[in-house]
Structure formats: C-alpha cells, structure tokens
Scaffold this motif. Structure first.
Motif, PDB file in Angstrom:
ATOM      1  N   GLU A 146     -18.095  35.649   6.925  1.00  0.00           N
ATOM      2  CA  GLU A 146     -18.440  36.954   7.303  1.00  0.00           C
ATOM      3  C   GLU A 146     -19.740  37.407   6.906  1.00  0.00           C
ATOM      4  O   GLU A 146     -20.313  38.345   7.341  1.00  0.00           O
ATOM      5  CB  GLU A 146     -17.202  37.909   6.549  1.00  0.00           C
ATOM      6  CG  GLU A 146     -17.358  38.030   4.918  1.00  0.00           C
ATOM      7  CD  GLU A 146     -16.330  36.853   4.390  1.00  0.00           C
ATOM      8  OE1 GLU A 146     -16.385  36.865   3.079  1.00  0.00           O
ATOM      9  OE2 GLU A 146     -15.923  35.913   5.327  1.00  0.00           O
ATOM     10  N   LYS A 147     -20.312  36.584   5.725  1.00  0.00           N
ATOM     11  CA  LYS A 147     -21.647  37.350   5.430  1.00  0.00           C
ATOM     12  C   LYS A 147     -22.786  36.358   5.513  1.00  0.00           C
ATOM     13  O   LYS A 147     -23.929  36.704   5.057  1.00  0.00           O
ATOM     14  CB  LYS A 147     -21.541  37.941   3.973  1.00  0.00           C
ATOM     15  CG  LYS A 147     -21.072  37.013   2.902  1.00  0.00           C
ATOM     16  CD  LYS A 147     -20.796  37.877   1.514  1.00  0.00           C
ATOM     17  CE  LYS A 147     -20.432  36.974   0.537  1.00  0.00           C
ATOM     18  NZ  LYS A 147     -20.058  37.758  -0.690  1.00  0.00           N
ATOM     19  N   ILE A 148     -22.542  34.941   5.521  1.00  0.00           N
ATOM     20  CA  ILE A 148     -23.550  34.075   5.445  1.00  0.00           C
ATOM     21  C   ILE A 148     -23.483  32.997   6.463  1.00  0.00           C
ATOM     22  O   ILE A 148     -22.384  32.837   7.138  1.00  0.00           O
ATOM     23  CB  ILE A 148     -23.541  33.290   4.061  1.00  0.00           C
ATOM     24  CG1 ILE A 148     -23.344  34.018   2.923  1.00  0.00           C
ATOM     25  CG2 ILE A 148     -24.766  32.333   3.917  1.00  0.00           C
ATOM     26  CD1 ILE A 148     -22.917  33.136   1.483  1.00  0.00           C
ATOM     27  N   LEU A 149     -24.878  32.584   7.266  1.00  0.00           N
ATOM     28  CA  LEU A 149     -24.921  31.790   8.151  1.00  0.00           C
ATOM     29  C   LEU A 149     -25.382  30.402   7.405  1.00  0.00           C
ATOM     30  O   LEU A 149     -26.664  30.831   6.793  1.00  0.00           O
ATOM     31  CB  LEU A 149     -25.535  32.184   9.328  1.00  0.00           C
ATOM     32  CG  LEU A 149     -25.472  31.355  10.588  1.00  0.00           C
ATOM     33  CD1 LEU A 149     -24.035  31.665  11.210  1.00  0.00           C
ATOM     34  CD2 LEU A 149     -26.570  31.898  11.586  1.00  0.00           C
ATOM     35  N   PHE A 150     -25.046  29.195   7.585  1.00  0.00           N
ATOM     36  CA  PHE A 150     -25.449  28.021   7.223  1.00  0.00           C
ATOM     37  C   PHE A 150     -26.265  27.289   8.199  1.00  0.00           C
ATOM     38  O   PHE A 150     -25.538  27.174   9.290  1.00  0.00           O
ATOM     39  CB  PHE A 150     -24.581  27.168   6.365  1.00  0.00           C
ATOM     40  CG  PHE A 150     -24.146  27.826   4.912  1.00  0.00           C
ATOM     41  CD1 PHE A 150     -24.831  27.655   3.860  1.00  0.00           C
ATOM     42  CD2 PHE A 150     -23.111  28.687   4.889  1.00  0.00           C
ATOM     43  CE1 PHE A 150     -24.355  28.249   2.560  1.00  0.00           C
ATOM     44  CE2 PHE A 150     -22.578  29.207   3.641  1.00  0.00           C
ATOM     45  CZ  PHE A 150     -23.183  29.037   2.578  1.00  0.00           C
ATOM     46  N   CYS A 151     -27.172  26.784   8.253  1.00  0.00           N
ATOM     47  CA  CYS A 151     -27.693  25.691   9.220  1.00  0.00           C
ATOM     48  C   CYS A 151     -28.183  24.333   8.516  1.00  0.00           C
ATOM     49  O   CYS A 151     -29.112  24.534   7.300  1.00  0.00           O
ATOM     50  CB  CYS A 151     -28.761  26.345  10.047  1.00  0.00           C
ATOM     51  SG  CYS A 151     -29.643  25.455  11.283  1.00  0.00           S
ATOM     52  N   VAL A 152     -27.757  23.481   9.126  1.00  0.00           N
ATOM     53  CA  VAL A 152     -28.459  22.172   8.862  1.00  0.00           C
ATOM     54  C   VAL A 152     -29.162  21.644  10.112  1.00  0.00           C
ATOM     55  O   VAL A 152     -28.611  21.215  10.971  1.00  0.00           O
ATOM     56  CB  VAL A 152     -27.241  20.896   8.484  1.00  0.00           C
ATOM     57  CG1 VAL A 152     -27.724  19.752   8.085  1.00  0.00           C
ATOM     58  CG2 VAL A 152     -26.344  21.785   7.308  1.00  0.00           C
ATOM     59  N   THR A 153     -30.488  21.309   9.661  1.00  0.00           N
ATOM     60  CA  THR A 153     -31.513  21.150  11.089  1.00  0.00           C
ATOM     61  C   THR A 153     -31.766  19.607  11.161  1.00  0.00           C
ATOM     62  O   THR A 153     -32.167  19.070  12.135  1.00  0.00           O
ATOM     63  CB  THR A 153     -32.817  21.924  10.679  1.00  0.00           C
ATOM     64  OG1 THR A 153     -33.315  21.383   9.410  1.00  0.00           O
ATOM     65  CG2 THR A 153     -32.492  23.195  10.558  1.00  0.00           C
ATOM     66  N   GLY A 154     -31.548  18.948   9.879  1.00  0.00           N
ATOM     67  CA  GLY A 154     -32.016  17.485  10.179  1.00  0.00           C
ATOM     68  C   GLY A 154     -33.355  17.274   9.319  1.00  0.00           C
ATOM     69  O   GLY A 154     -34.069  18.525   9.281  1.00  0.00           O
ATOM     70  N   ILE A 155     -33.747  16.251   9.181  1.00  0.00           N
ATOM     71  CA  ILE A 155     -35.311  15.859   8.487  1.00  0.00           C
ATOM     72  C   ILE A 155     -36.471  15.982   9.114  1.00  0.00           C
ATOM     73  O   ILE A 155     -36.486  15.531  10.461  1.00  0.00           O
ATOM     74  CB  ILE A 155     -35.162  14.724   7.686  1.00  0.00           C
ATOM     75  CG1 ILE A 155     -33.842  14.770   6.851  1.00  0.00           C
ATOM     76  CG2 ILE A 155     -36.513  14.201   6.925  1.00  0.00           C
ATOM     77  CD1 ILE A 155     -33.693  13.230   6.147  1.00  0.00           C
ATOM     78  N   GLY A 156     -37.576  16.497   8.726  1.00  0.00           N
ATOM     79  CA  GLY A 156     -38.518  16.625   9.428  1.00  0.00           C
ATOM     80  C   GLY A 156     -39.166  18.028   9.898  1.00  0.00           C
ATOM     81  O   GLY A 156     -38.131  18.892  10.199  1.00  0.00           O
ATOM     82  N   LEU A 157     -40.630  18.213  10.103  1.00  0.00           N
ATOM     83  CA  LEU A 157     -41.029  19.424  10.304  1.00  0.00           C
ATOM     84  C   LEU A 157     -40.510  20.002  11.657  1.00  0.00           C
ATOM     85  O   LEU A 157     -40.101  21.064  11.931  1.00  0.00           O
ATOM     86  CB  LEU A 157     -42.752  19.377  10.514  1.00  0.00           C
ATOM     87  CG  LEU A 157     -43.373  19.334   9.015  1.00  0.00           C
ATOM     88  CD1 LEU A 157     -44.722  18.874   9.160  1.00  0.00           C
ATOM     89  CD2 LEU A 157     -42.935  20.271   8.180  1.00  0.00           C
ATOM     90  N   ILE A 158     -40.368  19.168  12.660  1.00  0.00           N
ATOM     91  CA  ILE A 158     -39.919  19.430  14.048  1.00  0.00           C
ATOM     92  C   ILE A 158     -38.685  19.929  14.101  1.00  0.00           C
ATOM     93  O   ILE A 158     -38.300  20.965  14.565  1.00  0.00           O
ATOM     94  CB  ILE A 158     -40.466  18.581  15.112  1.00  0.00           C
ATOM     95  CG1 ILE A 158     -41.877  18.335  15.308  1.00  0.00           C
ATOM     96  CG2 ILE A 158     -39.797  18.807  16.535  1.00  0.00           C
ATOM     97  CD1 ILE A 158     -42.398  17.223  16.263  1.00  0.00           C
ATOM     98  N   ASN A 159     -37.723  19.113  13.350  1.00  0.00           N
ATOM     99  CA  ASN A 159     -36.255  19.345  13.458  1.00  0.00           C
ATOM    100  C   ASN A 159     -36.283  20.866  12.642  1.00  0.00           C
ATOM    101  O   ASN A 159     -35.286  21.668  13.118  1.00  0.00           O
ATOM    102  CB  ASN A 159     -35.522  18.290  12.798  1.00  0.00           C
ATOM    103  CG  ASN A 159     -35.193  17.134  13.539  1.00  0.00           C
ATOM    104  OD1 ASN A 159     -35.204  17.289  14.646  1.00  0.00           O
ATOM    105  ND2 ASN A 159     -35.001  15.914  12.892  1.00  0.00           N
ATOM    106  N   ALA A 160     -36.928  21.070  11.649  1.00  0.00           N
ATOM    107  CA  ALA A 160     -36.553  22.326  10.785  1.00  0.00           C
ATOM    108  C   ALA A 160     -37.365  23.270  11.708  1.00  0.00           C
ATOM    109  O   ALA A 160     -36.601  24.248  11.802  1.00  0.00           O
ATOM    110  CB  ALA A 160     -37.598  22.139   9.667  1.00  0.00           C
ATOM    111  N   ALA A 161     -38.464  23.433  12.551  1.00  0.00           N
ATOM    112  CA  ALA A 161     -38.844  24.438  13.387  1.00  0.00           C
ATOM    113  C   ALA A 161     -37.888  24.547  14.582  1.00  0.00           C
ATOM    114  O   ALA A 161     -37.572  25.774  14.744  1.00  0.00           O
ATOM    115  CB  ALA A 161     -40.253  24.083  13.824  1.00  0.00           C
TER     116      ALA A 161
END
Length: 213
Positions: free
Chosen positions: A35-50
C-alpha cells in the motif's frame, strides 16, 4: 509512493517479503507493490537500470526514487558490510574530455548527480560512486577507469548512474545507499562469500528501507 529500486531480486527479497509486497508486473522489469512502497528489480547494467526506472516513472506515480543494493569498493577505509550513503555519482566509462567535459561526464549533462538531502545522511558513511558496464575488480582497472575521475571515488557498481540520470531527467528526488560487498586490494575483502553475504546484505537493506519509509 516511494520506489525502492535495485538490480537483483536477492538484494531486495528480504524487504519485499517483510513488507508483503505482491508482484504486479514482470515485463520490462519485475515490480512488487504494497500500500505504500513500490519495489522494482531492473537487472544488471546501466541500460537495464535506465530502461527499468523509465518504465516505472512512465506508469506509476512516484514521489521519490531510492536505489539500495550491494556494491564493491576501491577505498581501503571501507570494509565488507559497511553501509554507505552515496553523495556524488559518476560514469566511470564516460570520456568526452576532448570536447572539454570532465572525465565521467556525459556531454550536455551535469558533471555528476547527487543523492537528495535527507536527515538520515549523517547516520551512514558518506562516499562517492562510479558506475559503468565494466565490472571493475582489480587495481589495474581502478587505475585505468576510476582514477581519471576528478573526485575521490570509493564505491563501484553497474547501475547507480543509470538510475541517477533517469531520475534527473524525470525530475524525481533520488537517493542511493549501498552495502559494501568487497573491497579491491584488501586481503580479507571478501571474508564472507557472496552467496552468504547477500543474505546478510538483505537484512541490512531491510533496516535501511525501514528508516527511509
């Protein structure tokens, strides 16, 4: 809603479980919500992060972006399990110095990014970080890529700059806090092997999240 974002599920798993966040997406990135937090797992590396952070900011109402995860270090004053508040964020593979830019600066962008001000800053060690898609794990690489940056760099990763620049473009407050996994050039830098360390780091990350939420 605050966003907790990181590269690997293992880093955020303890926090996701503690807050009973449910997976709501697994397309561009893996997203978990309570209800108050969103978690995100993007994967490794600058492009995945962005790309991952851009996707979240385009599709969810986010008030603050908080990057929490594990990182290596190249500063002998640090040790495994130290918790570091990131001050300045550089790109350790950006070299447009021929055009008059600082090493570590993307052309026509700021020389570096900074974590937003927060009362918790003084609770942790304060250091600068450099990111790139180069996995830096020895002194030779530090000398080749890190020492060129015109600021003292202590922490190394492969995502923070991607998150920071994206947050800057979207005009969202950004904070990064890292748990040190190993220190280059230190004999006992990896006293706890990574598979075990990630469990310890997960608990440390949870404590940080509790303080920030």
């Amino acid at each position: 809603m605050k966003l907790i974002i990181g590269a690997m599920f293992e880093e955020l798993q303890t926090s996701i479980d503690y807050f009973k966040a449910k997976k709501i997406e697994n397309s561009i990135c893996n997203i978990y919500e309570n209800e108050k937090i969103l978690f995100c797992v993007t994967g490794i590396g600058l492009i995945n992060a962005a790309v991952g952070l851009s996707y979240v900011l385009n599709n969810y109402e986010i008030s603050q972006v908080i990057n929490i995860g594990t990182s290596g270090a190249c500063d002998s004053s640090l040790k495994q399990k130290d918790i570091v508040w990131i001050n300045k964020i550089f790109n350790s593979a950006a070299d447009a110095t021929v055009f008059g830019y600082d090493y570590g600066q993307i052309p026509k962008m700021p020389k570096f990014y900074e974590s937003a001000s927060n009362d918790l800053k003084e609770k942790y060690i304060n250091k600068n970080i450099a990111s790139s898609d180069i996995f830096i794990n020895d002194i030779e690489q530090v000398n080749k890529h890190i020492k060129k940056i015109p600021s003292m760099i202590s922490v190394l990763d492969m995502e923070c700059f991607g998150y920071a620049q994206t947050a800057y473009i979207y005009q969202k407050p950004f904070i990064s806090i890292k748990v040190i996994s190993d220190v280059i050039g230190t004999e006992d830098s990896n006293a706890v092997q990574f598979n075990e360390f990630i469990k310890i780091a997960g608990n440390e990350i949870l404590n940080v999240v509790k303080n920030l939420i």
